[in-house]
Design a protein around this motif. Sequence first.
Motif, mmCIF file in Angstrom:
data_model
loop_
_atom_site.group_PDB
_atom_site.id
_atom_site.type_symbol
_atom_site.label_atom_id
_atom_site.label_comp_id
_atom_site.label_asym_id
_atom_site.label_seq_id
_atom_site.Cartn_x
_atom_site.Cartn_y
_atom_site.Cartn_z
ATOM 1 N N GLU A 207 1.218 -0.614 9.118
ATOM 2 C CA GLU A 207 1.379 0.406 10.153
ATOM 3 C C GLU A 207 0.989 1.766 9.556
ATOM 4 O O GLU A 207 1.408 2.120 8.472
ATOM 5 C CB GLU A 207 2.834 0.469 10.633
ATOM 6 C CG GLU A 207 3.312 -0.783 11.331
ATOM 7 C CD GLU A 207 3.941 -1.802 10.399
ATOM 8 O OE1 GLU A 207 4.566 -2.740 10.893
ATOM 9 O OE2 GLU A 207 3.797 -1.667 9.165
ATOM 10 N N GLY A 208 0.157 2.496 10.275
ATOM 11 C CA GLY A 208 -0.290 3.793 9.773
ATOM 12 C C GLY A 208 -1.593 3.725 9.012
ATOM 13 O O GLY A 208 -2.193 4.755 8.690
ATOM 14 N N GLU B 121 -4.401 5.019 3.163
ATOM 15 C CA GLU B 121 -4.689 6.384 2.713
ATOM 16 C C GLU B 121 -6.185 6.471 2.394
ATOM 17 O O GLU B 121 -6.819 5.470 2.045
ATOM 18 C CB GLU B 121 -3.878 6.711 1.454
ATOM 19 C CG GLU B 121 -2.382 6.814 1.680
ATOM 20 C CD GLU B 121 -1.975 8.154 2.280
ATOM 21 O OE1 GLU B 121 -2.861 8.984 2.552
ATOM 22 O OE2 GLU B 121 -0.760 8.356 2.472
ATOM 23 N N THR C 255 0.833 -1.194 0.000
ATOM 24 C CA THR C 255 0.000 0.000 0.000
ATOM 25 C C THR C 255 0.876 1.255 0.000
ATOM 26 O O THR C 255 2.105 1.183 0.056
ATOM 27 C CB THR C 255 -0.915 0.023 1.242
ATOM 28 O OG1 THR C 255 -0.119 0.327 2.388
ATOM 29 C CG2 THR C 255 -1.606 -1.322 1.442
ATOM 30 N N LYS C 256 0.237 2.412 -0.023
ATOM 31 C CA LYS C 256 0.994 3.661 -0.046
ATOM 32 C C LYS C 256 1.798 3.877 1.223
ATOM 33 O O LYS C 256 2.844 4.539 1.201
ATOM 34 C CB LYS C 256 0.036 4.839 -0.285
ATOM 35 C CG LYS C 256 -0.556 4.864 -1.687
ATOM 36 C CD LYS C 256 -1.426 6.091 -1.901
ATOM 37 C CE LYS C 256 -1.957 6.137 -3.336
ATOM 38 N NZ LYS C 256 -2.813 7.323 -3.580
ATOM 39 N N ARG C 257 1.324 3.351 2.338
ATOM 40 C CA ARG C 257 2.026 3.535 3.606
ATOM 41 C C ARG C 257 2.895 2.336 3.994
ATOM 42 O O ARG C 257 3.422 2.293 5.094
ATOM 43 C CB ARG C 257 1.020 3.832 4.719
ATOM 44 C CG ARG C 257 0.312 5.173 4.531
ATOM 45 C CD ARG C 257 -0.636 5.464 5.681
ATOM 46 N NE ARG C 257 -1.333 6.726 5.479
ATOM 47 C CZ ARG C 257 -2.295 7.195 6.278
ATOM 48 N NH1 ARG C 257 -2.659 6.481 7.336
ATOM 49 N NH2 ARG C 257 -2.892 8.336 6.024
ATOM 50 N N THR C 258 3.008 1.379 3.096
ATOM 51 C CA THR C 258 3.875 0.234 3.363
ATOM 52 C C THR C 258 5.331 0.687 3.383
ATOM 53 O O THR C 258 5.799 1.335 2.443
ATOM 54 C CB THR C 258 3.691 -0.859 2.295
ATOM 55 O OG1 THR C 258 2.347 -1.359 2.361
ATOM 56 C CG2 THR C 258 4.661 -2.010 2.523
ATOM 57 N N VAL C 259 6.038 0.348 4.447
ATOM 58 C CA VAL C 259 7.439 0.719 4.572
ATOM 59 C C VAL C 259 8.331 -0.313 3.888
ATOM 60 O O VAL C 259 9.318 0.025 3.246
ATOM 61 C CB VAL C 259 7.830 0.859 6.065
ATOM 62 C CG1 VAL C 259 9.322 1.126 6.207
ATOM 63 C CG2 VAL C 259 7.018 1.979 6.713
ATOM 64 N N GLU D 183 -7.327 5.035 -0.886
ATOM 65 C CA GLU D 183 -7.344 3.574 -0.943
ATOM 66 C C GLU D 183 -8.656 3.037 -0.376
ATOM 67 O O GLU D 183 -9.259 2.113 -0.938
ATOM 68 C CB GLU D 183 -6.153 3.010 -0.168
ATOM 69 C CG GLU D 183 -4.812 3.281 -0.842
ATOM 70 C CD GLU D 183 -3.625 2.839 -0.006
ATOM 71 O OE1 GLU D 183 -2.631 2.389 -0.594
ATOM 72 O OE2 GLU D 183 -3.693 2.963 1.241
ATOM 73 N N GLY E 181 -4.811 -2.579 6.717
ATOM 74 C CA GLY E 181 -3.714 -1.706 6.343
ATOM 75 C C GLY E 181 -2.432 -2.037 7.088
ATOM 76 O O GLY E 181 -2.449 -2.760 8.093
ATOM 77 N N THR F 271 -1.636 -3.277 13.243
ATOM 78 C CA THR F 271 -1.900 -4.051 12.026
ATOM 79 C C THR F 271 -1.877 -5.548 12.299
ATOM 80 O O THR F 271 -2.642 -6.305 11.701
ATOM 81 C CB THR F 271 -0.891 -3.691 10.918
ATOM 82 O OG1 THR F 271 -1.218 -4.417 9.735
ATOM 83 C CG2 THR F 271 0.547 -4.030 11.323
#
Length: 248
Positions: free
Chosen positions: A203-204, A207, A110-114, A210, A201, A231
């Motif tokens: 961590e975090g 968005e 995802t967009k917040r995936t580190v 999404e 989602g 998560t």
Amino acid sequence: MYRFYVDEGAAGGEEIALTGEDYNHIRNVLRMRAGEKITVCDGAGTDYICELSDLAKDCVKARVVSKEASQTELSPRLVLFQGMPKKDKMEWIIQKAVELGVWQVVPVMTKRTVVKLEDGKKEEKKRARFQAIARAAAMQSMRGIIPEVAPAMCFADAVRAAGELDAIVIPYERATGVQDTKAVINKLVSDGVRSVGIFIGPEGGFEEDEVQLALAAGAHSITLGHRILRTETAGLAALAVLMFAFET
């Protein structure tokens, strides 16, 4: 009764051969003898009640006495679309999700995936480890199937894949109250859905765009209570709720 797993193609006849670790466990650890009974699962939902017939030097043969559909599987297929978390959290999520009855786990970027995808060979190696964890958890919890850990995919592809399922739920902190969530789940049960996708989602969280993409694809926004869950907790909480709702 002791339980062992074989590939689907190895079952189905009048006799099943067990080799490798299973052979060693039966012969040298359990010290079983001819005539004793075991359960052999084909990993695809069928259990075979077998009687040990021959304990050779490198193979144990078991005669099939009867077979039946596994009693440990939920009626709908639950698919966990898990936003990839950091470090080794994914391994823990897979293990516990399998214990709770998940049918498939799909790692999602995802967009917040580190975490970033590595080269193909490293990703295949990681997936093989994930699958081994799923297999061990299935055996420990006496599952009738070995849940698949799918290759990682981007969020948009995951939403498209989930569109093939009967229903989608996405726990979201802005979802309306618990009563609405209960109504959603009760309707899934009363409608007799055969497959449910659960989006979690990383961590975090997700968005906003999404979440909107998932909702546009027909996902139901649900709440898991008034607390913010990590998560690695949220997906398991959702699975537990659905497990109890659909358990018969």
